[in-house]
Write an enzyme that holds these catalytic residues in place. Structure first.
Site, short mmCIF file in Angstrom:
data_model
loop_
_atom_site.label_atom_id
_atom_site.label_comp_id
_atom_site.label_asym_id
_atom_site.label_seq_id
_atom_site.Cartn_x
_atom_site.Cartn_y
_atom_site.Cartn_z
N THR A 1 1.52 48.49 8.71
CA THR A 1 1.23 49.56 7.75
C THR A 1 0.23 50.51 8.37
O THR A 1 -0.36 50.22 9.41
CB THR A 1 0.68 48.98 6.44
OG1 THR A 1 0.62 49.99 5.45
CG2 THR A 1 -0.73 48.45 6.65
N THR A 2 0.04 51.64 7.74
CA THR A 2 -1.04 52.56 8.12
C THR A 2 -1.64 53.13 6.85
O THR A 2 -0.94 53.75 6.05
CB THR A 2 -0.53 53.70 9.01
OG1 THR A 2 0.13 53.16 10.16
CG2 THR A 2 -1.69 54.56 9.48
#
Length: 273
Positions: free
Chosen positions: A60-61
């Site tokens: 994820t970011t």
């Protein structure tokens, strides 16, 4: 007057007599029922190695930063199960209340459950004390909960952001109970790529529009380089009036918006003659 219970006693005795053979038939040979163990010398070391082999990778970011106009939170929307992309539409911002936001990185179920639990704790605080909880106190509640479950397999790397009477606040909290106050954070597998853009473009006195664009561009570049990040870019702006979602764009559209000419993209190398 005495009640005649002889009929009941007879039924009870007969049921006990019928139950005795049943109990004997339930006797199980424990040794015969055991599962076969793997043919290895050190079973404990083997189990630890296998757990690491099947442990899924998380991707994820997410990012957040404080500037003169409030707090910006930006996230992607891709969920992965190892090398498999399981979803492109995960909502990675948990709206705790009107003035508090939480982000998701790590195990989706862990983050969603415990940040919703944090929302319940924050509401109880308001009812008991007659005032809104601060960002500092909310992050501490989550850190206390994580510390009590430390070592039990939770996977969380979250940010708690919001606005309270003291001003904007941004905290990082993870599943080990660590809690860190900061001004700029990025969490997830694509965080290093997002930091590269954030560090080059962040300024305290930037305008709201520039701050929103910085968060959007940082997430885009992270999704371009990190295969576990992608989907859409969601940007939230938190002020003294509460949070507001200001952007929600597909990363593919961002790509062609920023680089309509493919040759101008940084990934395009110079041909060697």
């Amino acid at each position: 007057m005495l009640l005649d219970t002889s009929v009941l006693e007879g039924r009870l005795a007969s049921s006990r007599a019928e139950a005795e053979p049943l109990g004997e038939s339930l006797t199980v040979d424990v040794a015969a029922a055991q599962f076969p163990l793997p043919a290895v010398k050190d079973i404990d070391a083997f189990e630890r190695e296998v757990v690491e082999m099947v442990k899924p990778s998380h991707g994820t970011t997410t990012l957040g930063f404080i500037f003169q106009g409030g707090v910006i939170i930006a996230v992607d929307s891709r969920a992965t199960m190892g090398s498999y992309i399981s979803s492109q539409t995960v909502k990675k911002v948990i709206e705790i209340n009107k003035y508090l936001l939480g982000t998701m990185a790590g195990g989706a179920a862990d983050c969603q459950f415990w940040q919703r639990n944090l929302g319940t704790q924050c509401r109880l605080f308001e009812l008991n004390n007659g005032k809104r909880i601060t960002v500092r106190a909310a992050s501490q509640l989550l850190a206390n909960t994580m510390f009590s479950y430390r070592g039990m397999g939770l996977s969380m790397g979250t940010m708690v952001a919001g606005w309270d009477p003291t001003g904007p606040g941004l905290y990082y909290v993870d599943s080990d109970g660590q809690r860190t106050k900061g001004q700029v954070f990025s969490v997830g597998s694509g965080s290093l790529y997002a930091y590269g853009v954030l560090d080059s473009g962040y300024k305290w006195d930037m305008s709201v529009d520039d701050a929103i664009e910085l968060g959007r561009r940082s997430i885009y570049h992270a999704t371009f380089r990190d295969c576990a990040s992608g989907g859409t870019v969601s940007v939230y702006h938190v002020t003294e009036d509460g949070w507001k979602k200001v952007r929600g764009d597909d990363v593919t559209e961002c790509h062609f918006e920023y680089y309509p000419d493919a040759s101008s993209h940084p990934s395009t190398g110079t041909p060697v003659v």
